[in-house]
Design a protein around this motif. Structure first.
Motif, PDB file in Angstrom:
ATOM      1  N   ILE A  91     -10.786   5.185   1.343  1.00 17.91           N
ATOM      2  CA  ILE A  91     -10.525   3.825   1.819  1.00 17.91           C
ATOM      3  C   ILE A  91      -9.051   3.482   1.629  1.00 17.91           C
ATOM      4  CG2 ILE A  91     -11.122   1.390   1.568  1.00 17.91           C
ATOM      5  CD1 ILE A  91     -13.844   2.251   0.510  1.00 17.91           C
ATOM      6  N   PHE A  92      -8.393   3.149   2.737  1.00 20.22           N
ATOM      7  CA  PHE A  92      -7.006   2.699   2.718  1.00 20.22           C
ATOM      8  C   PHE A  92      -6.961   1.196   2.964  1.00 20.22           C
ATOM      9  CE2 PHE A  92      -6.625   7.149   4.053  1.00 20.22           C
ATOM     10  CZ  PHE A  92      -5.624   7.607   3.204  1.00 20.22           C
ATOM     11  N   ASP A  93      -6.011   0.513   2.315  1.00 18.90           N
ATOM     12  CA  ASP A  93      -5.793  -0.902   2.526  1.00 18.90           C
ATOM     13  C   ASP A  93      -4.506  -1.072   3.333  1.00 18.90           C
ATOM     14  OD1 ASP A  93      -5.349  -3.615   2.447  1.00 18.90           O
ATOM     15  OD2 ASP A  93      -5.840  -3.842   0.330  1.00 18.90           O
ATOM     16  N   ALA A  94      -4.632  -1.454   4.610  1.00 12.06           N
ATOM     17  CA  ALA A  94      -3.479  -1.562   5.510  1.00 12.06           C
ATOM     18  C   ALA A  94      -3.086  -3.004   5.781  1.00 12.06           C
ATOM     19  CB  ALA A  94      -3.785  -0.847   6.832  1.00 12.06           C
ATOM     20  N   ARG A  95      -3.408  -3.911   4.865  1.00  8.88           N
ATOM     21  CA  ARG A  95      -3.098  -5.319   5.110  1.00  8.88           C
ATOM     22  C   ARG A  95      -1.607  -5.617   4.946  1.00  8.88           C
ATOM     23  NH1 ARG A  95      -7.564  -8.131   1.415  1.00  8.88           N
ATOM     24  NH2 ARG A  95      -7.250  -6.182   0.253  1.00  8.88           N
ATOM     25  N   GLU A  96      -0.938  -4.949   4.036  1.00 13.23           N
ATOM     26  CA  GLU A  96       0.485  -5.204   3.822  1.00 13.23           C
ATOM     27  C   GLU A  96       1.369  -4.224   4.585  1.00 13.23           C
ATOM     28  OE1 GLU A  96       1.515  -5.393  -0.263  1.00 13.23           O
ATOM     29  OE2 GLU A  96       0.081  -6.991  -0.743  1.00 13.23           O
TER      30      GLU A  96
ATOM     31  N   TYR B  14       0.678   7.228   0.419  1.00 10.48           N
ATOM     32  CA  TYR B  14      -0.223   6.086   0.524  1.00 10.48           C
ATOM     33  C   TYR B  14      -1.290   6.148  -0.565  1.00 10.48           C
ATOM     34  CZ  TYR B  14       1.777   5.102   5.096  1.00 10.48           C
ATOM     35  OH  TYR B  14       2.637   4.780   6.116  1.00 10.48           O
ATOM     36  N   ARG B  15      -1.575   4.990  -1.117  1.00 13.52           N
ATOM     37  CA  ARG B  15      -2.659   4.880  -2.087  1.00 13.52           C
ATOM     38  C   ARG B  15      -3.998   4.789  -1.361  1.00 13.52           C
ATOM     39  NH1 ARG B  15       0.791   0.657  -4.418  1.00 13.52           N
ATOM     40  NH2 ARG B  15       1.995   1.535  -6.153  1.00 13.52           N
ATOM     41  N   PHE B  16      -5.039   5.275  -2.014  1.00 14.14           N
ATOM     42  CA  PHE B  16      -6.390   5.168  -1.461  1.00 14.14           C
ATOM     43  C   PHE B  16      -7.383   5.000  -2.599  1.00 14.14           C
ATOM     44  CE2 PHE B  16      -5.876   9.672  -2.372  1.00 14.14           C
ATOM     45  CZ  PHE B  16      -7.085  10.013  -2.949  1.00 14.14           C
ATOM     46  N   ARG B  17      -8.563   4.532  -2.236  1.00 16.20           N
ATOM     47  CA  ARG B  17      -9.702   4.514  -3.151  1.00 16.20           C
ATOM     48  C   ARG B  17     -10.736   5.499  -2.649  1.00 16.20           C
ATOM     49  NH1 ARG B  17      -8.591  -1.106  -2.380  1.00 16.20           N
ATOM     50  NH2 ARG B  17      -8.185  -2.275  -4.314  1.00 16.20           N
ATOM     51  N   LYS B  18     -11.355   6.226  -3.551  1.00 13.52           N
ATOM     52  CA  LYS B  18     -12.486   7.087  -3.199  1.00 13.52           C
ATOM     53  C   LYS B  18     -13.745   6.378  -3.710  1.00 13.52           C
ATOM     54  CE  LYS B  18     -14.544  10.842  -1.696  1.00 13.52           C
ATOM     55  NZ  LYS B  18     -14.427  12.140  -2.363  1.00 13.52           N
TER      56      LYS B  18
ATOM     57  N   MET C 184       0.813  -1.206   0.000  1.00 15.96           N
ATOM     58  CA  MET C 184       0.000   0.000   0.000  1.00 15.96           C
ATOM     59  C   MET C 184       0.846   1.255   0.000  1.00 15.96           C
ATOM     60  SD  MET C 184      -2.898   1.255   2.695  1.00 15.96           S
ATOM     61  CE  MET C 184      -1.658   1.950   3.771  1.00 15.96           C
ATOM     62  N   SER C 185       1.964   1.246   0.744  1.00 12.97           N
ATOM     63  CA  SER C 185       2.847   2.404   0.775  1.00 12.97           C
ATOM     64  C   SER C 185       3.672   2.432  -0.497  1.00 12.97           C
ATOM     65  CB  SER C 185       3.762   2.339   2.002  1.00 12.97           C
ATOM     66  OG  SER C 185       4.628   3.435   2.014  1.00 12.97           O
ATOM     67  N   THR C 186       3.602   3.514  -1.258  1.00 15.01           N
ATOM     68  CA  THR C 186       4.292   3.574  -2.533  1.00 15.01           C
ATOM     69  C   THR C 186       5.707   4.107  -2.389  1.00 15.01           C
ATOM     70  OG1 THR C 186       3.326   5.760  -2.941  1.00 15.01           O
ATOM     71  CG2 THR C 186       2.166   3.845  -3.814  1.00 15.01           C
ATOM     72  N   SER C 187       5.892   5.070  -1.512  1.00 16.10           N
ATOM     73  CA  SER C 187       7.243   5.576  -1.257  1.00 16.10           C
ATOM     74  C   SER C 187       7.195   6.460  -0.021  1.00 16.10           C
ATOM     75  CB  SER C 187       7.760   6.375  -2.460  1.00 16.10           C
ATOM     76  OG  SER C 187       6.956   7.502  -2.721  1.00 16.10           O
TER      77      SER C 187
END
Length: 273
Positions: free
Chosen positions: A22-27, A8-12, A1-4
């Motif tokens: 919406i954030f995906d914090a699984r990884e 952080y990437r998210f979905r709207k 999820m963290s790009t650099s």
């Protein structure tokens, strides 16, 4: 999820105009302060949303969904967000049904002709479950403010007070909503709805605690149907017409509430935190 670094990437996503980041914090784990949530939710300085969602890994469900209101507060349930996360997990897994763990309990999601269908769990009706500050008949709560009186109390993972009126459009919800939300009768604050029933359809407007007037509130629509059925204004299944559009709600015989409606991906993006 963290790009650099701290990007952080998210979905709207949105359900009938009730919108989410919406954030995906699984990884990669993500912990957000209340200030950070408020900044992201700010529609002028951040991305803008009613609620912020963090998806986390879960041992007894397909996903855990952490829900934060725009003011940073954490809440147990959000129906429109559950449909959105349900759609993501159905797409990701290819399953016919997925389970979503929330602070309020375990929820299930499936596809439907009109979008995503979610069982929102049981409608809790005892005064201590809403909760209220004192013993009350939750089908007819002794409360009055500027013409709004005797709401129905329902907890759908979060507390709701539903006022039935002659014309929901005529109520100054922007003024009355925050006053009722913070009244001492509601120790955990409360979501406030005004509704009327016409031709079997519930027209409902919602003041959402920690957010304000919202285009749609999924748990609010569930509470509205349960409240109308308790008052004998509808049966146990009806369309609830919110500002953002319709939701199909059914209060099942096992006491749980089924909600069906749209869940839309608006865009994806990145944000520096």
């Amino acid at each position: 999820m963290s790009t650099s670094g701290n990007t952080y990437r998210f979905r709207k996503m949105e359900g009938l105009g009730n919108d989410f980041v919406i954030f995906d914090a699984r990884e990669h784990d993500l912990t957000l302060s209340d200030d950070a949530v408020r900044h992201i939710a700010d529609r002028k300085r951040g991305v803008g949303c009613d609620q912020l969602i963090v998806m986390r890994g879960c041992q007894d469900a397909d996903i855990f969904m952490e829900i934060r209101n725009a003011d940073g507060s954490r809440v147990g349930a959000c129906g429109n967000a559950t449909r959105c996360v349900g759609r993501l997990m159905l797409d990701e897994t290819g399953k016919e049904a997925v389970t979503i763990r929330t602070d309020a309990g375990l929820l299930g999601a499936t596809r439907a002709d009109t979008g995503i269908s979610v069982n929102m769990g049981p409608a809790r009706l005892a005064w201590s479950e809403i909760p209220l500050a004192e013993v009350q008949d939750t089908a007819n709560i002794a409360f009055e403010l500027d013409g709004l009186l005797n709401p129905v109390g329902v907890n759908m993972g979060n507390p709701h007070a539903v006022f039935f009126v002659d014309d929901a459009e005529a109520i100054d919800l922007k003024t009355l909503g925050p006053k009722i939300e913070h009244d001492v009768l509601f120790p955990e604050r409360v979501n406030v709805s005004v509704a009327h029933v016409k031709d079997g359809i519930i027209r409902q407007r919602v003041w959402e605690r920690g957010v304000g007037i919202t285009d749609a509130c999924g748990t609010g629509a569930c509470a509205g149907l349960v409240a109308a059925a308790r008052r004998g204004l509808t049966g146990r299944k009806a369309t609830v017409m919110l500002d953002g559009g319709p939701l199909e709600i059914e209060w099942l015989e096992d006491g749980t509430v089924q909600m069906t409606g749209a869940a839309t991906l608006a865009y994806t993006g990145e944000i520096v935190l």
